[in-house]
Structure formats: C-alpha cells, structure tokens
Design a protein around this motif. Sequence first.
Motif, mmCIF file in Angstrom:
data_model
loop_
_atom_site.group_PDB
_atom_site.id
_atom_site.type_symbol
_atom_site.label_atom_id
_atom_site.label_comp_id
_atom_site.label_asym_id
_atom_site.label_seq_id
_atom_site.Cartn_x
_atom_site.Cartn_y
_atom_site.Cartn_z
ATOM 1 N N TYR A 274 0.848 -1.184 0.000
ATOM 2 C CA TYR A 274 0.000 0.000 0.000
ATOM 3 C C TYR A 274 0.891 1.243 0.000
ATOM 4 O O TYR A 274 1.832 1.339 0.793
ATOM 5 N N GLU A 275 0.573 2.198 -0.881
ATOM 6 C CA GLU A 275 1.395 3.396 -1.017
ATOM 7 C C GLU A 275 0.756 4.564 -0.267
ATOM 8 O O GLU A 275 -0.326 5.034 -0.613
ATOM 9 N N LEU A 276 1.460 5.034 0.773
ATOM 10 C CA LEU A 276 1.005 6.190 1.532
ATOM 11 C C LEU A 276 1.333 7.490 0.812
ATOM 12 O O LEU A 276 0.570 8.458 0.863
ATOM 13 N N GLU A 281 5.859 3.246 1.383
ATOM 14 C CA GLU A 281 4.935 2.130 1.277
ATOM 15 C C GLU A 281 4.783 1.403 2.605
ATOM 16 O O GLU A 281 5.670 1.448 3.465
ATOM 17 N N ALA A 344 -3.819 5.024 2.027
ATOM 18 C CA ALA A 344 -2.753 4.281 1.352
ATOM 19 C C ALA A 344 -3.386 3.442 0.247
ATOM 20 O O ALA A 344 -4.194 2.545 0.519
#
Length: 356
Positions: A274-276, A281, A344
Amino acid sequence: MGSNRLSGAAAVAVLASLLSTTGAAQWIDYPTPGTPRLPDGTPNLLAPAPRTADGKPDLTGVWRGAGPLYRFNIAQDLNPADIQPWAEALFLQRVRDSRKDSPLARCLPVSVPFHNFFNLTRIVQTPALIVMLYESPNSPHRTVFTDGRDLPKDPNPTWLGYSVGRWEGDTLVVTSAGFNDRGWLDSAGHPQSESFRLTERLRRRDFGHMDFEMTVDDPKVFTRPFTVKRERLLAADTELLEDVCENERDASHLSGGAGIVLSPALLATYAGVYELAPGREAVVTVTGDLLFVQGLGEPKLPLLAQSETAFVSTATPTGFEFIKDAQGKVTHLMVRGADGDRKAVRKGASAPAQRR
C-alpha cells in the motif's frame, strides 16, 4: 531525551515518574564532565573516542537504546522456518492476548535483548568488570566480568544470565548464558529458553557513536542463530530517570483487550503493498491468523482485528481499516492516527520477496 525512551508499553511505566518529579531535580540537562564540545557548546559527538589508561576504548557513558526497528519484534527479518513451531505459536498467542502476561506488565525483569533496544543504559567501565545500569523498573543492573574468567559451567538460571567480556582489538565481545526461560526477547513476546546464548559486540567508533551487534543463539526457540546490527548513540548531558513498577496497578494499564479471530483466507485478501505517498509504502502480510504491517525501515507490527475490516496495532495507538469497492475488492487502506487519517492506495496483492 530521545523518543526511543518512551514507546509502547514502556511509556506507560515511565509516565508516572515523569509526572511526579521535576526535570531540574534529576540533572537531565546537566553538562556531562569531560565531554568535548563545539563552539556553540553542544557535545561534539564526532570527536575521537576516549580511551582508558591501558589504551582500550572507554565505553563509559549514557547510551540510547538501539532503536525501534527490532524492539517490538526481534525476529521480523526471519523466515517462518527459522522459528520453532511451538515458539511461533506462543509468540502469536501473546500477540492475540495484547501481551497481558509480559514480564514488563507483571513487574518482572525484562531480557537483555529487550534492554538493548529500549530506553537508556549507563555503562561504567573498570579494568576487571563493566556495569550496565538500565533505565528500567524491573532490571536495574547487569555485570560483565572482563577479568578473564569463564562462564559458569552449571549456572542457576537467572533473568539476565551471566556475562563475561573480552577485547578483540577495539571491540568488546560479551558472551552471556545461564538465562531462565521466563524472559521475552522483545515486547511482542518471542520466548527464550535455558539454552539461550547471547553474543554482543560493542565498538565505540567515536565519542558519540557505538556500533552494536547482537547474535541470538537459542536452538530450542530458533532453528539457526541470527544477528542484528544497529547503532547506539551517546545521550550526553542527561541522566537515567528513576522508574518504579507498581505491580497490579501497572499491569492493568500494560495489558489490553484481545481482538476477534478472522480466517486466514479473509486476511489473505488484505495482504499486499500500500502506497502512503510516493516512495513511502506499507507492506501487509499474514502469519497464521494475524495480520502484520511494516513500513520501509520500520518495525513489523501485528494487528488485532476489531471487525472484518478494522484493525488496531498492538504497539501504537493507530487504527487500520481496509476499504473495498462494490465488488468486494480491497482498494486502499485507511491509517487512522492522532494526527488524522491517511489513505494508502493498494499497489499489489503480494509483498516483495525480501519484505515477507
């Protein structure tokens, strides 16, 4: 004082002493004698390391813990096959129970690895022995004998074991054994057995920086030895704080409620990257019936389910909620903290091999 002095359950135990005494009474800002200083008066941590009269590096000083990366989960870099099944099962159960039986919560001594990552340690070096004083209510001190003696052949098991040290050039090598099987290697609950043997290597490379290496060898708990390497920083111009554990009153604060149990199949639908933010990540993985989340260069933290989509961290006051689209597919993760919610976006359904 650095932030690594107050984290997780340890923060609760220290909080009472912080509220009941004044900083001025504890010399926490008193200049440490003999500290080299820059023109503005701040400690020069890059100055040469001091040496004793016999030419050995002098490790004396107050040192910060080795940082947050492994203090919650010392085995976070290991593969499942590296941990004995019974030890992994016990670790996961302790996580589910929110660590309510932790030695720290019960006012019992904590382990040497636990100390190495948490709070401050004062090292007092003499020719024949080295004393380590801990900022902890449960394990105030440890003695490392450097007079040439061997470890006891048949020791009575103790919480902190028995330690002897020798010098290899400028590196102090400390070997410890004779531990009991009641200690926790980290705050999450990895166990130790009476077969546990610990090797630490300490090298003060300049005035304010120490290279620190710790090798854990416990064949009853792990299938192979493993080594953790970190840096420890000098805490100049400060002192250890008195910290008193108050049995049941502290235990009630240090133990939390358990979550609900979800099936591994459902948890597997949340695993992924998941990319914040660009370059930042969070990786979500599954072990048994528990989720774990880990940011790059951050501790691997277990999550307890509060519902089918909402989870809480067992180490920080942070919530995590998985958001699904109309087809039931997970699209993103909401990280809910005291400073607000962060979104995210899910990038993939599997973690990179080196991050599993």
